[in-house]
Design a protein around this motif. Structure first.
Motif: not given
Ligand SMILES: *[C@@H]1O[C@H](CO)[C@@H](O)[C@H](O)[C@H]1NC(C)=O
Ligand SMILES: *[C@@H]1O[C@H](CO)[C@@H](O)[C@H](O)[C@H]1NC(C)=O
Ligand SMILES: *[C@@H]1O[C@H](CO)[C@@H](O)[C@H](O)[C@H]1NC(C)=O
Ligand SMILES: *[C@@H]1O[C@H](CO)[C@@H](O)[C@H](O)[C@H]1NC(C)=O
Length: 522
Positions: A349-355, A276-281, A287-288
């Protein structure tokens, strides 16, 4: 000139102390995703990593900036097609009904598949051991240790063959949950995975726990022992568990925010959340979308890397349920686009789960119970709706459900209404979020980060060429010795003997007294 030489010498010295050569023997598929996180971290610390892979591997790339690879010319048959069809058949069996008969069929189907994976693994081990050139090259490479996932036997056997220290990245071994192989596990308060119990069991639950334990032993007796047994006997002349139990360090992919309290051992190191890592933008368009949800917030859904598609009627139901909510939904979905998708739902198809999980607007995570999903949800404090599909995913969810941070659905009965009401319950009952945030605080409140701890112990084993002082040899004892049955019997015999002597002495004295008093009277 001289300072340059000195610097060079210093660098050499530093290199010799700090960087080691590590042979990594991973398990393919989702397990590799985890292992890769460790490999990348080790690489960034200047260690030299070699990864062993079969030539038809599904996930493990041949070329990487983080490791060299050694490819074995062997088809392990662990690929997207086979695995996908296995997943589909297990899911459709589970969807077919919840009767005992259907449950048994799922178990048998899963077992047969695992048996197949074990048989191919064994054939691969034999091929590696018999390949003189390959073994020679391993010997000459001068590795400092082997790092492996013991869910399959390759790494453990290879480490012994090469006489190298062994570090495990573990949740499962050939004989079930990792702790079971080395730590005492009283069945009265250690729930067997699959039984979906907690550490507080009633009488009937303890019966269930023991029945599950017996079922696990049965699986081992029919699937593992007859296959690994002869191979290990032939090459090493011992039982295969002895090779496993001799591992120096057990890096457990769990901790006590997830696991119930239980006995452990000095060489077990808990590293849950190491990935686990802190999330990135987020990327601007995502984001919108997330911002457009406003105060209602966002629901994130993914069913992991192994399972692309669910049965169509189920995805239709899920999409229709999402469409009725005011929240925005980000859904990782790879199959056919459901016709019922609402305009609040974004399919990717893919998502930045952690962020996404770390985003302050995220309210809820719909997951299947794989490691990264549950761990990242705990790390970021996002409550869960669970849709466990197969393997240990049900058990994983039963553990977080017991903490009150997840609402778990049954794949056999889930439909649009039950899915919707589960989502609403977690969204509207604050206890889910509160308890999850508390769990997250507990998980994060540690003196040293899980990844740092894992690295420390791997480097510790390299520095000291093993960690035998942390390991007991108790596994080499027979059952009679382990439970001190011999001692108990011996003490019992002494006690009996003592009683016997006392009783006969007393009787003897009594008779004498009686005789004497009789004589006096006469
Ligand atoms: C892997 O090696 C085996 C044995 O040499 C061979 O039969 C197979 O075709 C190879 N597979 C791939 C994908 O290269
Ligand atoms: C596997 O096969 C390829 C091509 O057939 C060969 O170049 C390679 O050296 C083989 N690898 C091993 C470990 O035998
Ligand atoms: C989304 O759908 C709802 C109901 O079908 C509708 O009221 C709303 O206007 C739609 N929003 C957008 C942005 O199309
Ligand atoms: C269940 O959780 C454990 C521990 O977090 C993890 O190692 C395992 O991979 C998870 N199961 C699945 C099927 O992902």
């Amino acid at each position: 000139m001289l300072p340059g030489l000195l610097l060079g010498a210093l660098l050499c010295y530093v290199g010799r102390v700090d960087s080691g050569k590590i042979l990594v023997v991973p398990v393919d598929g989702s397990h590799w995703i985890n292992m890769k996180v460790l490999v990348e971290e080790l690489h960034s610390r200047g260690h030299d990593i070699t990864v062993l892979r079969p030539n038809d591997t599904w996930y493990i790339k041949e070329d990487s900036p983080h490791y060299h690879s050694v490819t074995v010319n062997f088809s392990a048959g662990f690929n997207e097609e086979d695995f996908g069809s296995m997943a589909t058949s297990i899911i459709s069996l589970r969807r077919a009904g919840g009767s005992l008969w259907h449950r048994m069929s799922v178990e048998v189907e899963t077992l047969l598949n695992f048996r197949h994976f074990h048989l191919t693994t064994i054939a691969m081990i034999e091929q590696i051991f018999e390949d003189g050139e390959l073994m020679q090259s391993f010997q000459e490479a001068g590795y400092d240790l082997v790092l492996t996932d013991p869910a399959m036997g390759t790494g453990v056997l290879l480490a012994r063959r090469l006489g190298l220290p062994l570090v495990l990245n573990v949740r499962w071994t050939l004989q079930g949950e990792g702790h079971g192989a080395i730590a005492p596990s009283p069945l009265s308060y250690v729930p067997i995975p699959g039984a979906e119990l907690t550490d507080k069991m009633s009488f009937t639950q303890r019966i269930k726990n023991i029945l599950f334990h017996l079922f696990t032993r049965l699986q081992i007796a029919f699937i593992i022992d007859p296959n690994y047994g002869p191979l290990v006997q032939r090459y090493f002349g011992v039982h295969y568990m002895e090779l496993l139990q001799a591992a120096d360090i057990w890096l457990m992919r769990t901790d006590f925010t997830f696991e119930f309290p239980r006995p452990t051992m000095p060489n077990i190191v808990y590293m849950a959340g190491f990935q686990c890592k802190p999330s990135k933008p987020l990327p601007p368009d995502l984001e919108a979308f997330v911002q457009s949800a406003g105060e209602h917030g966002v629901i994130v859904m993914t069913l992991g890397t192994l399972v692309g598609g669910l049965p169509e009627e189920l995805t239709e139901d899920i999409a229709a349920a999402f469409a009725q909510l005011p929240q925005k939904v980000v859904w990782r979905h790879t199959g056919k686009r459901p016709s019922t998708v609402g305009n609040n739902t974004l399919l990717l198809n893919w998502l930045p789960q952690n962020d996404l999980l770390g985003h302050p607007n995220t309210r809820l995570f719909v997951a299947h119970g794989g490691t990264n999903g549950i761990q990242e949800a705990i790390y970021h404090g996002v409550p869960l709706v669970g849709l466990p599909l197969m393997f240990d995913q049900l058990d994983n969810f039963s553990r977080v459900k017991a903490r009150g941070v997840a609402n778990v659905l049954d794949l056999t009965t889930v439909n649009k209404d039950s899915f919707l009401s589960a989502l609403k319950e977690v969204l509207h009952q604050p206890s889910y979020r509160d308890k999850m945030q508390r769990l997250s605080e507990l998980h994060r409140d540690q003196p040293i980060k899980p990844m740092e701890r894992a690295m420390f112990w791997i480097e510790f084993v390299m520095r000291h060429k093993g960690a035998p002082h942390l390991r007991t040899d108790s596994y080499k004892m027979s059952t009679v010795q382990y439970y001190c049955i011999d001692v108990a019997l011996c003490l019992l015999a002494v006690l009996l003997l003592f009683l016997l002597i006392s009783v006969s002495t007393l009787r003897f004295l009594w008779r004498k007294v009686v005789c004497r008093s009789k004589a006096k009277h006469e």
